[in-house]
Write a protein that holds these residues in place. Structure first.
Motif, short mmCIF file in Angstrom:
data_model
loop_
_atom_site.label_atom_id
_atom_site.label_comp_id
_atom_site.label_asym_id
_atom_site.label_seq_id
_atom_site.Cartn_x
_atom_site.Cartn_y
_atom_site.Cartn_z
N ARG A 187 0.81 -1.16 0.03
CA ARG A 187 0.22 -0.24 -0.14
C ARG A 187 0.84 1.27 0.06
N ASP A 188 2.01 1.45 0.81
CA ASP A 188 2.80 2.42 1.01
C ASP A 188 3.40 2.31 0.35
N SER A 189 4.34 1.30 -0.88
CA SER A 189 5.24 2.02 -2.02
C SER A 189 4.19 1.98 -3.03
N PHE A 190 2.95 1.64 -3.48
CA PHE A 190 2.44 1.69 -4.54
C PHE A 190 1.38 3.32 -4.40
N GLN A 191 0.61 2.88 -3.57
CA GLN A 191 0.05 4.18 -3.21
C GLN A 191 -1.36 3.85 -3.68
N ILE A 192 -1.87 2.44 -3.37
CA ILE A 192 -3.49 1.83 -3.26
C ILE A 192 -3.35 1.60 -2.47
N ALA A 193 -5.15 1.77 -3.22
CA ALA A 193 -6.23 1.28 -2.21
C ALA A 193 -6.12 -0.29 -2.10
N VAL A 194 -6.48 -1.25 -0.91
CA VAL A 194 -6.79 -2.53 -1.37
C VAL A 194 -7.96 -3.29 -0.01
N LEU A 195 -9.28 -3.86 -0.65
CA LEU A 195 -10.16 -3.94 -0.18
C LEU A 195 -9.89 -5.55 -0.06
N LEU A 196 -10.14 -5.76 1.16
CA LEU A 196 -9.93 -7.60 1.46
C LEU A 196 -11.10 -7.62 1.94
N ILE A 197 -11.24 -9.43 1.83
CA ILE A 197 -11.91 -10.61 1.93
C ILE A 197 -11.13 -11.13 2.83
N GLU A 198 -11.91 -11.50 4.33
CA GLU A 198 -10.62 -12.19 5.46
C GLU A 198 -11.86 -13.11 6.92
N HIS A 199 -11.36 -14.18 6.61
CA HIS A 199 -11.93 -13.99 8.30
C HIS A 199 -10.89 -14.63 9.39
N ASP A 200 -9.62 -14.10 9.23
CA ASP A 200 -8.81 -14.34 9.89
C ASP A 200 -8.59 -12.78 10.21
N MET A 201 -9.65 -13.12 12.01
CA MET A 201 -9.99 -11.39 12.24
C MET A 201 -8.56 -11.36 13.22
N ASN A 202 -7.57 -11.72 13.62
CA ASN A 202 -6.27 -11.19 13.59
C ASN A 202 -6.17 -10.22 12.22
N LEU A 203 -5.37 -10.61 11.28
CA LEU A 203 -5.38 -9.84 9.91
C LEU A 203 -6.27 -8.60 10.03
N VAL A 204 -7.81 -9.01 9.82
CA VAL A 204 -8.40 -7.93 9.60
C VAL A 204 -8.51 -6.57 10.61
N MET A 205 -8.60 -6.43 11.58
CA MET A 205 -8.27 -5.60 12.75
C MET A 205 -7.00 -5.21 12.88
N GLY A 206 -5.89 -6.62 12.74
CA GLY A 206 -4.36 -5.13 12.68
C GLY A 206 -4.56 -4.45 11.83
N ILE A 207 -4.79 -5.06 10.54
CA ILE A 207 -4.59 -4.14 9.58
C ILE A 207 -5.76 -3.12 8.64
N CYS A 208 -7.14 -3.41 8.94
CA CYS A 208 -7.98 -2.45 8.69
C CYS A 208 -8.22 -1.14 8.56
N GLU A 209 -8.58 0.09 8.09
CA GLU A 209 -9.04 1.18 8.75
C GLU A 209 -10.46 0.81 8.75
N GLY A 210 -11.30 0.94 7.73
CA GLY A 210 -12.75 0.42 7.91
C GLY A 210 -12.74 -0.88 8.26
N ILE A 211 -13.73 -1.23 8.33
CA ILE A 211 -14.32 -2.09 7.95
C ILE A 211 -15.94 -2.20 8.05
N CYS A 212 -16.25 -3.64 6.83
CA CYS A 212 -17.82 -3.80 6.64
C CYS A 212 -17.70 -4.97 6.41
N VAL A 213 -19.55 -5.54 7.52
CA VAL A 213 -19.65 -6.26 8.18
C VAL A 213 -21.02 -6.68 7.50
N LEU A 214 -21.34 -8.08 6.64
CA LEU A 214 -22.03 -8.38 5.22
C LEU A 214 -23.00 -9.28 6.38
N ASN A 215 -23.81 -9.67 6.06
CA ASN A 215 -24.49 -11.12 6.37
C ASN A 215 -26.26 -11.23 5.26
#
Lengths: 286, 390
Positions: free
Chosen positions: A226-254
């Motif tokens: 993200r820092d070197s390419f200056q791009i946005a990242v949208l990720l789907i993940e079940h690993d909450m450690n990763l999601v809570m660790g690096i995501c700035e915004g989170i969207c929860v679907l059900n």
């Protein structure tokens, strides 16, 4: 090393429209705007009224139980599915009449939940397919080996090696992609996606099947990309450690609907989210 | 860092060039020495023709992952185009005896006619590719098969007689023997009737190989490996499939022209579905995804069916004992069994996806470095097991 950086929360600011993006992306046009996005499969509303605005360099997470419609949203964003409602703007461009290839050219790259590498091709050639639309030549040049063929091929080779170096995979360049270990295949998919020169990178469960150590590494790498390419990242993940660790915004679907949106802290303490994940607490006495 | 590797690759490539050159020299030499009526030349001429067609089919089936069975149709178009435009004017009245000499009243040099043959086939491929390439796997195969049948029927249509000579034979056009250089008295000075077909097929196959090793070849292979991912990476599926289809058909058309030259006559009814299956068999036996394999298997296939198994068709005696089963048609039984054995036990074909340089690269040090290789493989395997266990 990045541990502290991750802990250090991004300040999120609210747009007049209600969208929340990182403060550093203020003043730049958003890279992705979905409004009222929806798709029905024969009456079944797989995704309904999905709204999302992503800042230029935001890392956002899309989470939710299995079957919530997360991958469907990726397929809608990349035009694999045609939305039945709403619109998607990529970098301000309406994707209404775009094809999958157009979306790729407009700057959206993705990885797949079940790895989809070109298994019989070499690692380098996989990356070169990603470069396909950046560094190209016509067929005549290709068949008759005009000077431009050699200069373009050299450019492609150098660029591919540079990209493979992000994950220290340059020495695997000649290996067959299908013969790589699982973790390396996941990394190669990200490299291949980066080769298309995206503005927005969609990662579908990048940490699936990785051990905690590899996941840590992946988190650092996503931040670094993200820092070197200056791009946005949208990720789907079940690993909450990763999601809570690096995501700035989170969207929860059900069940195809957004049930919560916010920063990791807000999501972690949101009762609706806890209910969706853990089930409803039984009232005492019932 | 990569320098030694590149050097090694280049050496294998040089050796491959030497091997190919040696084959051409041997063919040329054999032609000057051995009687032109030898079965060897029949096999070599037909083999070269089929090698080109098999490689063109492999470009579609093996490298782009499009399962097309229209090859005989495109060969037919090529053969007819070539024949129609090369029959000398003085022979037209006898060839087109039922159609007043036909409507085409000019001739093209064989070389131009051959390119035109390819172009006509490619044009029809482009036309039918528009609707047909939206189909996948079996459906695509059925649609292309149907196209080949329709073309065969149309070319025999009496209304088209002034051009195609209806269901009658086209003949008296320049054939492979026209390449021989004659002395003033009419005897042959230099035999080229096998060398030139080899050169034509060689140049065409060379062009296909060059294409496959360019960015376009890479895009084709990515479509074969995973269409969804290729599209997501920005590879235009429709465009590249259409391109592969047209190029493959172009060379099938040239191959058809060569077949016309080999046979010296053309008749639409001989371009049957069975012909496409034969070519498909060559591709499968040689290795789907290997140009070298297709070439080798074409020659083996033609040699077996035309030459080496011929003795099975005749009654044989050992002393007074008549060998049982040998009679007319038994060759085909044995041939079918061989094919079944190949398909059952050598499923990846003779070459798999390897090419000539790969084989050469594997040759010299193979035995020497075997222990080292096995150790490397063991290590790799345990590493991947660890990876999977995580």
């Amino acid at each position: 090393m990045n541990e502290d950086k991750r802990r250090q929360r991004t300040k999120m600011v609210t747009y007049p429209s209600g969208a929340v993006i990182p403060e550093r992306d203020l003043g730049k046009s958003p890279v992705l705007e979905c409004s009222h996005l929806g798709i029905e499969f024969g009456g079944l509303k797989a995704v309904e009224d999905f709204n999302l605005v992503l800042g230029r360099t935001e890392i956002a997470g899309l989470i939710g139980p299995n079957g919530a419609g997360k991958t469907t949203i990726f397929n809608l964003l990349t035009k694999v599915y045609q939305p039945t409602h709403g619109s998607v703007l990529i970098d301000g461009l309406d994707t209404q009449s775009m094809t999958v290839v157009d979306v790729s050219k407009a700057g959206v790259a993705r990885t797949f939940q079940n790895i989809r590498l070109f298994g019989n091709m070499s690692v380098e050639d996989n990356v070169r397919i990603g470069l396909h639309n950046q560094i190209k030549y016509d067929m005549f040049t290709g068949i008759f080996r005009l000077p431009r063929y050699f200069s373009r091929e050299k450019q492609q080779h150098e660029k591919a090696m540079e990209l493979l170096d992000i994950f220290n995979m340059a020495d695997l360049a000649d290996a067959k992609a299908g013969s790589l270990p699982y973790g390396a295949q996941r990394r190669l998919e990200i490299v291949r996606a980066l080769a298309t020169n995206p503005k927005l990178l969609l990662l579908d469960e990048p940490a699936a099947g990785m051990n905690p150590h590899e996941t840590e590494e992946l988190m650092d790498n996503i931040l670094r990309i993200r820092d070197s390419f200056q791009i946005a990242v949208l990720l789907i993940e079940h690993d909450m450690n990763l999601v809570m660790g690096i995501c700035e915004g989170i969207c929860v679907l059900n069940f195809g609907r957004v049930i919560a949106k916010g920063t990791p802290e807000e999501i972690q303490s949101n009762p609706v989210v806890i209910e969706a994940y853990l089930g409803k607490k039984k009232e005492a006495g019932q | 860092m990569t320098n030694p590797k590149i050097k090694k690759k280049d050496r294998a490539l040089t050796v491959s060039w030497i091997v190919v050159a040696a084959v051409y020299a041997a063919v040329f030499a054999a032609e000057q020495v051995i009687s032109p009526n030898s079965m060897l030349f029949t096999v070599l001429k037909k083999g070269a023709t089929y090698a080109l067609v098999a490689v063109s089919m492999n470009l579609l089936n093996g490298f782009t992952g499009i399962f097309s069975l229209g090859q005989a149709g495109f060969m037919l178009l090529g053969a007819y185009t070539y024949a129609i435009f090369t029959i000398p004017l003085e022979h037209r009245s006898s060839v087109y005896q039922y159609f007043n000499g036909g409507v085409v009243q000019f001739t093209l040099p064989w070389f131009l006619a051959m390119i035109l043959a390819g172009l006509v086939a490619a044009f029809f491929a482009w036309l039918i590719g528009l609707p047909v390439l939206r189909l996948k796997s079996d459906y695509l195969a059925i649609a292309t098969l149907g196209f080949a049948e329709i073309i065969r029927a149309i070319l025999q249509w009496n209304q088209l007689g002034p051009v195609t000579n209806g269901s009658n034979m086209l003949r008296l056009f320049p054939n492979f023997n026209s390449f021989n250089i004659l002395k003033a008295d009419g005897s042959v000075a230099v035999y080229l009737s096998t060398t030139v077909p080899f050169l034509i097929a060689g140049v065409c196959i060379g062009l296909i190989v060059l294409l496959l090793h360019s960015g376009y070849g890479r895009a084709f292979k990515s479509i074969r490996d995973d269409e969804v991912a290729a599209e997501a990476m920005g590879v235009n599926l429709a465009h590249h499939k259409q391109l592969a289809f047209c190029i493959s058909s172009f060379f099938a058309g040239v191959g058809g022209a060569m077949l016309a030259m080999y046979q010296t006559t053309v008749q639409a009814k001989s371009f049957t579905t069975a012909m496409t299956y034969e070519i498909l068999l060559m591709v499968v036996i040689g290795g789907v995804g290997s140009v070298t394999g297709s070439v080798i298997s074409s020659f083996l296939f033609v040699a077996c069916s035309e030459w080496w198994l011929r003795f099975l068709d005749n009654e044989q005696f050992i002393g007074d004992f008549q060998v049982p089963l040998l009679r007319n048609g038994f060759r085909l039984v044995v041939f079918s069994i061989i094919i079944m054995v190949v398909v059952l036990f050598f499923r990846r074909g003779i070459m798999g996806t390897r090419e000539l340089p790969d084989v050469i690269r594997a040759l010299p040090g193979a035995v020497r470095s075997l222990p080292e290789k096995m150790r490397a493989r063991r290590e790799r395997r345990s590493a991947s097991r660890k990876e999977a266990g995580r």
